[in-house]
Design a protein around this motif. Structure first.
Motif, PDB file in Angstrom:
ATOM      1  N   ASN A 106       0.839  -1.020   0.001  1.00 37.78           N
ATOM      2  CA  ASN A 106      -0.142   0.004   0.088  1.00 37.78           C
ATOM      3  C   ASN A 106       0.688   1.479  -0.112  1.00 37.78           C
ATOM      4  N   SER A 109       5.120   2.490  -2.805  1.00 35.19           N
ATOM      5  CA  SER A 109       4.933   3.230  -4.152  1.00 35.19           C
ATOM      6  C   SER A 109       5.400   4.506  -3.786  1.00 35.19           C
ATOM      7  N   HIS A 111       6.188   5.668  -0.463  1.00 30.06           N
ATOM      8  CA  HIS A 111       7.340   6.166   0.661  1.00 30.06           C
ATOM      9  C   HIS A 111       8.562   5.291   0.477  1.00 30.06           C
ATOM     10  N   MET A 125       6.056  14.586  -6.122  1.00 31.97           N
ATOM     11  CA  MET A 125       5.106  14.991  -5.313  1.00 31.97           C
ATOM     12  C   MET A 125       5.831  15.924  -4.349  1.00 31.97           C
ATOM     13  N   PRO A 127       4.632  18.545  -1.030  1.00 30.54           N
ATOM     14  CA  PRO A 127       5.914  17.964  -0.329  1.00 30.54           C
ATOM     15  C   PRO A 127       6.256  16.681  -0.622  1.00 30.54           C
ATOM     16  N   PRO A 129       6.907  12.372  -0.045  1.00 34.56           N
ATOM     17  CA  PRO A 129       6.519  11.620   0.863  1.00 34.56           C
ATOM     18  C   PRO A 129       7.540  11.602   2.237  1.00 34.56           C
ATOM     19  N   PHE A 132      10.674   8.189   6.506  1.00 36.32           N
ATOM     20  CA  PHE A 132      10.390   7.463   7.768  1.00 36.32           C
ATOM     21  C   PHE A 132      11.787   7.349   8.616  1.00 36.32           C
ATOM     22  N   TRP A 138       8.145  15.842  11.607  1.00 34.79           N
ATOM     23  CA  TRP A 138       6.555  15.145  10.843  1.00 34.79           C
ATOM     24  C   TRP A 138       5.543  16.134  11.027  1.00 34.79           C
ATOM     25  N   ASN A 140       2.091  15.404  11.588  1.00 33.40           N
ATOM     26  CA  ASN A 140       1.449  14.867  12.711  1.00 33.40           C
ATOM     27  C   ASN A 140       2.103  14.305  14.001  1.00 33.40           C
ATOM     28  N   ILE A 147       0.247   8.450  14.097  1.00 33.77           N
ATOM     29  CA  ILE A 147       0.481   7.723  12.931  1.00 33.77           C
ATOM     30  C   ILE A 147      -0.952   7.275  12.359  1.00 33.77           C
ATOM     31  N   THR A 150      -2.985  10.131  11.116  1.00 34.60           N
ATOM     32  CA  THR A 150      -2.571  10.267   9.897  1.00 34.60           C
ATOM     33  C   THR A 150      -3.374   9.219   8.766  1.00 34.60           C
ATOM     34  N   ILE A 155      -3.398  13.311   4.966  1.00 33.42           N
ATOM     35  CA  ILE A 155      -2.986  14.554   5.356  1.00 33.42           C
ATOM     36  C   ILE A 155      -3.329  15.180   3.731  1.00 33.42           C
ATOM     37  N   ASN A 158      -1.580  17.553   1.578  1.00 33.34           N
ATOM     38  CA  ASN A 158      -0.054  17.404   0.957  1.00 33.34           C
ATOM     39  C   ASN A 158       0.118  16.054   0.344  1.00 33.34           C
ATOM     40  N   GLY A 159      -1.222  15.460  -0.044  1.00 29.75           N
ATOM     41  CA  GLY A 159      -0.918  14.338  -0.833  1.00 29.75           C
ATOM     42  C   GLY A 159      -0.815  13.004  -0.317  1.00 29.75           C
ATOM     43  N   MET A 160      -1.027  13.121   0.991  1.00 33.89           N
ATOM     44  CA  MET A 160      -1.071  11.732   1.769  1.00 33.89           C
ATOM     45  C   MET A 160      -2.628  11.322   2.063  1.00 33.89           C
ATOM     46  N   TYR A 163      -6.350   6.209   4.737  1.00 30.07           N
ATOM     47  CA  TYR A 163      -6.588   4.663   4.647  1.00 30.07           C
ATOM     48  C   TYR A 163      -7.629   4.182   5.604  1.00 30.07           C
TER      49      TYR A 163
HETATM   50  C1  HEC Z   1       0.660   8.597  -3.238  1.00 30.56           C
HETATM   51  C2  HEC Z   1       1.712   8.682  -2.319  1.00 30.56           C
HETATM   52  C3  HEC Z   1       1.570   8.118  -0.964  1.00 30.56           C
HETATM   53  C4  HEC Z   1       0.977   6.968  -0.614  1.00 30.56           C
HETATM   54  C5  HEC Z   1       0.736   5.623  -1.201  1.00 30.56           C
HETATM   55  C6  HEC Z   1       1.199   6.926   0.877  1.00 30.56           C
HETATM   56  N1  HEC Z   1       1.569   8.018   1.440  1.00 30.56           N
HETATM   57 FE1  HEC Z   1       2.051   8.450   3.258  1.00 30.56          FE
HETATM   58  N2  HEC Z   1       2.643  10.424   2.575  1.00 30.56           N
HETATM   59  C7  HEC Z   1       2.717  10.909   1.473  1.00 30.56           C
HETATM   60  C8  HEC Z   1       3.109  12.309   1.484  1.00 30.56           C
HETATM   61  C9  HEC Z   1       3.179  13.012   0.199  1.00 30.56           C
HETATM   62  C10 HEC Z   1       3.341  12.601   2.776  1.00 30.56           C
HETATM   63  C11 HEC Z   1       3.656  13.941   3.297  1.00 30.56           C
HETATM   64  C12 HEC Z   1       2.697  14.651   4.008  1.00 30.56           C
HETATM   65  C13 HEC Z   1       3.315  15.600   4.916  1.00 30.56           C
HETATM   66  O1  HEC Z   1       4.373  16.075   4.765  1.00 30.56           O
HETATM   67  O2  HEC Z   1       2.279  16.416   5.522  1.00 30.56           O
HETATM   68  C14 HEC Z   1       2.853  11.531   3.558  1.00 30.56           C
HETATM   69  C15 HEC Z   1       3.267  11.476   4.859  1.00 30.56           C
HETATM   70  C16 HEC Z   1       3.201  10.229   5.498  1.00 30.56           C
HETATM   71  C17 HEC Z   1       3.216  10.131   7.161  1.00 30.56           C
HETATM   72  C18 HEC Z   1       3.794  11.193   8.001  1.00 30.56           C
HETATM   73  C19 HEC Z   1       2.693  12.194   8.469  1.00 30.56           C
HETATM   74  C20 HEC Z   1       3.429  13.158   9.119  1.00 30.56           C
HETATM   75  O3  HEC Z   1       3.031  13.207  10.268  1.00 30.56           O
HETATM   76  O4  HEC Z   1       4.414  13.695   8.719  1.00 30.56           O
HETATM   77  C21 HEC Z   1       3.013   9.014   7.406  1.00 30.56           C
HETATM   78  C22 HEC Z   1       2.982   8.139   8.903  1.00 30.56           C
HETATM   79  C23 HEC Z   1       2.511   8.013   6.303  1.00 30.56           C
HETATM   80  N3  HEC Z   1       2.382   8.992   5.148  1.00 30.56           N
HETATM   81  C24 HEC Z   1       2.018   6.932   6.287  1.00 30.56           C
HETATM   82  C25 HEC Z   1       1.524   6.185   5.071  1.00 30.56           C
HETATM   83  C26 HEC Z   1       1.246   4.722   5.359  1.00 30.56           C
HETATM   84  C27 HEC Z   1       1.277   3.791   6.358  1.00 30.56           C
HETATM   85  C28 HEC Z   1       1.070   4.429   3.776  1.00 30.56           C
HETATM   86  C29 HEC Z   1       0.452   3.203   3.380  1.00 30.56           C
HETATM   87  C30 HEC Z   1      -0.843   2.700   3.872  1.00 30.56           C
HETATM   88  C31 HEC Z   1       1.330   5.650   3.022  1.00 30.56           C
HETATM   89  N4  HEC Z   1       1.595   6.515   3.948  1.00 30.56           N
HETATM   90  C32 HEC Z   1       1.019   6.058   1.456  1.00 30.56           C
HETATM   91  C33 HEC Z   1       2.290  10.061   0.370  1.00 30.56           C
HETATM   92  C34 HEC Z   1       1.919   8.964   0.400  1.00 30.56           C
END
Ligand code: HEC
Length: 318
Positions: A106, A109, A111, A125, A127, A129, A132, A138, A140, A147, A150, A155, A158-160, A163
């Motif tokens: 999930n 692709s 992260h 993207m 910002p 991804p 970690f 971070w 959140n 998490i 999140t 979010i 920002n493109g998150m 789920y």
């Molecule tokens: C389409 C691309 C994409 C996918 C797929 C994706 N993410 Fe993200 N994710 C992002 C982006 C862009 C950010 C940055 C958001 C920000 O900086 O606020 C992010 C941020 C996060 C953060 C950090 C939040 C924070 O507090 O800064 C977490 C945790 C996270 N993702 C978990 C996941 C998990 C677990 C999955 C799979 C279930 C996932 N992400 C799938 C793009 C994605």
């Protein structure tokens, strides 16, 4: 006798000096070669006509986009088992193992396999991804409860994505896996975990609506219409053997029985008014399945035709 006559004729076949004076002659000599070259080009042209006729640049072959877009899976409606937040917040090796699988499917692709925020889909993207492997910066935060929030809310700006459709237990598994990318992760206080429970009511379980794949849904819709399609085909079959004046007119002016019957029996409105019927048919006989000379019917024949169609409609139970 002059010496010229006795000598063998050494005059060259091609008089080059003469050629210089009359260059037009050159064509006469080379004409044969031109002919061969032109014929060759002509043959190759005709042979490659299909290629030449098309665009010289080969077209990009787009695969059917349905191959890219995975259909949604079958999912029966279910109540997902309740989660004890206090327990779920403590990682076990089983959870991390499962989380790794879910993460690969999930999240990687964007992260990245190694959590570096460098997955192929995340490249464009802004910002980027989240990486970690870093603890700081971070949005959140990297506590379990943070998490979880999140994953529940996303979010979005920002493109998150959210789920929230994944079962809570799966989300906890992923959270623990995500937290393994860095050491020294912050720990939730009991109050923070209780707050999570209070907001999302995790101990109540979650009800999940059922869903079926789009493809399957389409098949269902189509098969539901199959009965009427079959009924029309049966009606069409009956009209071929009907013995009445109306049937005779019908068979004379109808090209496509199925079309006519579909238009005037199953799908179409009940037409009772003769004038309206004549107008409808005459406005586009061929599209409706009639032959073009239907417009030449006499007034009596028109009314016989309408009566026959109405009888068929009634018999068909439409
Ligand atoms: C389409 C691309 C994409 C996918 C797929 C994706 N993410 Fe993200 N994710 C992002 C982006 C862009 C950010 C940055 C958001 C920000 O900086 O606020 C992010 C941020 C996060 C953060 C950090 C939040 C924070 O507090 O800064 C977490 C945790 C996270 N993702 C978990 C996941 C998990 C677990 C999955 C799979 C279930 C996932 N992400 C799938 C793009 C994605």
């Amino acid at each position: 006798m002059q010496p010229m006559d006795t000598r063998p004729d050494l005059k060259p076949e091609i008089d080059f000096r003469d050629l210089l004076k009359r260059p037009g002659k050159l064509f006469g000599y080379s004409y044969f070669y031109f002919l061969i070259i032109l014929t060759g080009l002509g043959i190759s042209y005709v042979g490659n006509l299909t290629v030449i006729g098309k665009n010289a640049v080969p077209a990009v072959v787009l695969k059917d986009s349905s191959a890219f877009v995975a259909d949604i899976p079958f999912q029966s409606p279910a109540t997902l088992p309740p989660v004890d937040v206090m327990k779920a917040a403590v990682p076990t090796s089983d959870m991390i193992e499962r989380g790794k699988e879910l993460y690969r499917a999930n999240c990687s692709s964007c992260h990245g396999e190694n959590g570096g925020g460098d997955g192929p889909a995340g490249v464009v993207m802004n910002p980027k991804p989240r990486d970690f492997r870093a603890i700081a910066g971070w949005t959140n935060g990297s506590k379990v409860s943070q998490i979880y929030t999140t994953l529940q809310e996303g979010i979005i700006k920002n493109g998150m994505a959210s789920y929230s459709y994944l079962p809570p237990a799966d989300r906890f598994a992923m959270i623990h896996y995500v937290r393994t990318f860095a050491t020294g992760q912050p720990i939730d206080t009991p109050e923070e975990l209780q707050a999570l429970e209070a907001i999302y009511q995790l101990s109540r379980g979650m009800s999940r609506p059922g869903q079926i794949p789009v493809k399957k849904a389409l098949q269902t819709v189509i098969s539901e219409h199959e009965s009427s399609v079959r009924r029309i085909a049966q009606m069409a079959e009956e009209t071929t053997t009907a013995m009445s004046e109306g049937a005779e007119v019908f068979n004379r002016v109808v090209r496509d029985r199925t079309k006519v019957l579909a238009a005037f029996t199953y799908a179409g409105p009940a037409v009772t008014d003769l004038e309206q019927f004549v107008k409808m048919v005459s406005s586009g006989p061929v599209e409706l399945g009639f032959s073009a000379d239907v417009v030449q019917l006499s007034a009596t024949e028109w009314s016989m035709l309408l009566r026959y169609i109405r009888e068929t409609r009634t018999r068909g139970g439409a």
